[in-house]
Design an enzyme around this catalytic site. Structure first.
Site, PDB file in Angstrom:
ATOM      1  N   GLN A   1      13.001  51.562  58.051  1.00  0.00           N
ATOM      2  CA  GLN A   1      13.644  50.599  58.927  1.00  0.00           C
ATOM      3  C   GLN A   1      13.771  51.166  60.343  1.00  0.00           C
ATOM      4  OE1 GLN A   1      17.163  48.558  57.074  1.00  0.00           O
ATOM      5  NE2 GLN A   1      16.726  49.943  55.373  1.00  0.00           N
ATOM      6  N   ASN A   2      13.437  52.439  60.510  1.00  0.00           N
ATOM      7  CA  ASN A   2      13.573  53.093  61.809  1.00  0.00           C
ATOM      8  C   ASN A   2      12.419  52.742  62.733  1.00  0.00           C
ATOM      9  OD1 ASN A   2      15.848  54.319  60.754  1.00  0.00           O
ATOM     10  ND2 ASN A   2      14.763  56.185  60.177  1.00  0.00           N
ATOM     11  N   VAL A   3      12.711  52.677  64.015  1.00  0.00           N
ATOM     12  CA  VAL A   3      11.673  52.351  64.997  1.00  0.00           C
ATOM     13  C   VAL A   3      11.153  53.606  65.702  1.00  0.00           C
ATOM     14  CG1 VAL A   3      12.501  50.002  65.352  1.00  0.00           C
ATOM     15  CG2 VAL A   3      13.408  51.835  66.793  1.00  0.00           C
TER      16      VAL A   3
ATOM     17  N   TYR B   1      15.776  49.292  75.863  1.00  0.00           N
ATOM     18  CA  TYR B   1      14.726  49.963  75.098  1.00  0.00           C
ATOM     19  C   TYR B   1      14.053  51.082  75.885  1.00  0.00           C
ATOM     20  CZ  TYR B   1      15.466  46.588  71.459  1.00  0.00           C
ATOM     21  OH  TYR B   1      16.060  45.848  70.454  1.00  0.00           O
TER      22      TYR B   1
ATOM     23  N   HIS C   1      10.633  47.346  60.978  1.00  0.00           N
ATOM     24  CA  HIS C   1      11.292  46.737  62.137  1.00  0.00           C
ATOM     25  C   HIS C   1      10.610  47.043  63.459  1.00  0.00           C
ATOM     26  CE1 HIS C   1      15.193  46.603  59.524  1.00  0.00           C
ATOM     27  NE2 HIS C   1      14.337  45.645  59.228  1.00  0.00           N
TER      28      HIS C   1
ATOM     29  N   GLY D   1      19.416  57.401  53.664  1.00  0.00           N
ATOM     30  CA  GLY D   1      20.099  57.113  54.922  1.00  0.00           C
ATOM     31  C   GLY D   1      20.176  55.659  55.298  1.00  0.00           C
ATOM     32  N   THR D   2      20.270  54.778  54.326  1.00  0.00           N
ATOM     33  CA  THR D   2      20.429  53.358  54.613  1.00  0.00           C
ATOM     34  C   THR D   2      21.331  52.739  53.567  1.00  0.00           C
ATOM     35  OG1 THR D   2      19.330  51.207  54.757  1.00  0.00           O
ATOM     36  CG2 THR D   2      18.238  52.884  53.423  1.00  0.00           C
ATOM     37  N   SER D   3      22.164  51.820  53.977  1.00  0.00           N
ATOM     38  CA  SER D   3      23.110  51.193  53.054  1.00  0.00           C
ATOM     39  C   SER D   3      22.444  50.155  52.159  1.00  0.00           C
ATOM     40  CB  SER D   3      24.227  50.511  53.841  1.00  0.00           C
ATOM     41  OG  SER D   3      23.713  49.452  54.626  1.00  0.00           O
TER      42      SER D   3
ATOM     43  N   ALA E   1      20.328  63.887  54.867  1.00  0.00           N
ATOM     44  CA  ALA E   1      18.897  63.673  54.634  1.00  0.00           C
ATOM     45  C   ALA E   1      18.159  64.996  54.429  1.00  0.00           C
ATOM     46  CB  ALA E   1      18.289  62.898  55.798  1.00  0.00           C
TER      47      ALA E   1
END
Length: 230
Positions: free
Chosen positions: A87-89, A54, A105, A170-172, A215
């Site tokens: 969902q992006n950090v 990280y 997340h 941009g997410t499934s 995007a």
């Protein structure tokens, strides 16, 4: 009154900024098995590996900038009441100027106590063993790992329930529990899906409009489309 627009964004939202998607086709994340770097078990097994992983992601984030997609969403707040559920950090939505961003997340530029999940603080440098909270407990990345509760999920559901438009970018929408969010949309809510290679979303009750673009291109197209129908 402004229409309510909820954005559900994923890795493809930040890909144009140089942030790699969560997992490559080989199932690895930046060369690591996700079970080693994104689970509580991985943390307990090899804490230094997780911290280093990280730290590298954090350094990478500080070197990139929001892309046109991020910037256009921020501009659209002039015309719509926008809530972004990501969902992006990363913090690219915030840096672009979006004011209502909910991170499902966690956030890469924050850390929290290993003993108190609500003891969260901003963090832009490296995090190492020996970095402690005020009570002497080790700090960990403020990331929701596999197998952990998603604290922001209920708030995200409420936002989707109130939306006039929901946009998936941009997410499934294959990873649960986030994938279930669109099921909370009102029956008359219009859904838009921006992705150059959109996945199939089964059992939809709502009308879905596909925008098979990146995007940045897709959000610009969306802006014109929503302006025309609102």
């Amino acid at each position: 009154m402004k229409k309510k627009l909820v954005i559900l964004s994923g890795a493809g939202m930040s890909a144009e900024s140089g942030i790699k998607t969560f997992r490559d086709s080989d199932g690895l994340w930046e060369g690591h098995n996700v079970m080693d770097v994104a689970t509580p078990e991985g943390w307990h097994r090899n804490t230094e590996l997780v911290l280093d992983f990280y730290n590298q992601r954090r350094r990478q984030l500080l070197e990139v900038q929001p892309n046109l997609g991020h910037l256009t969403l921020a501009e659209m707040e002039d015309d719509f009441e926008i809530n972004i559920v990501t969902q992006n950090v990363d913090d690219l939505h915030e840096r672009a100027g979006s004011t209502n961003v909910l991170h499902l997340h966690g956030e890469l530029l924050k850390v929290r106590s290993t003993k108190n999940a609500t003891a969260i603080q901003d963090w832009t440098g490296d995090l190492v063993l020996g970095d402690l909270d005020v009570k002497g407990n080790q700090l960990r990345p403020h990331i929701v790992w596999f197998g952990e509760e998603v604290p922001a999920l209920e708030q995200a559901m409420d936002l989707v329930e109130q939306a006039d438009y929901v946009v998936v970018i941009g997410t499934s929408m294959q990873v649960y529990p986030a994938a279930a969010l669109i099921d909370f949309a009102k029956k008359d809510c219009l859904l838009f899906y921006i992705d150059p290679k959109p996945a199939s979303i089964p059992n939809l009750r709502n009308k879905l409009e596909l925008i098979t673009m990146s995007a940045s291109e897709g959000v610009q197209f969306l802006k014109e489309r929503l302006t025309a129908i609102s």
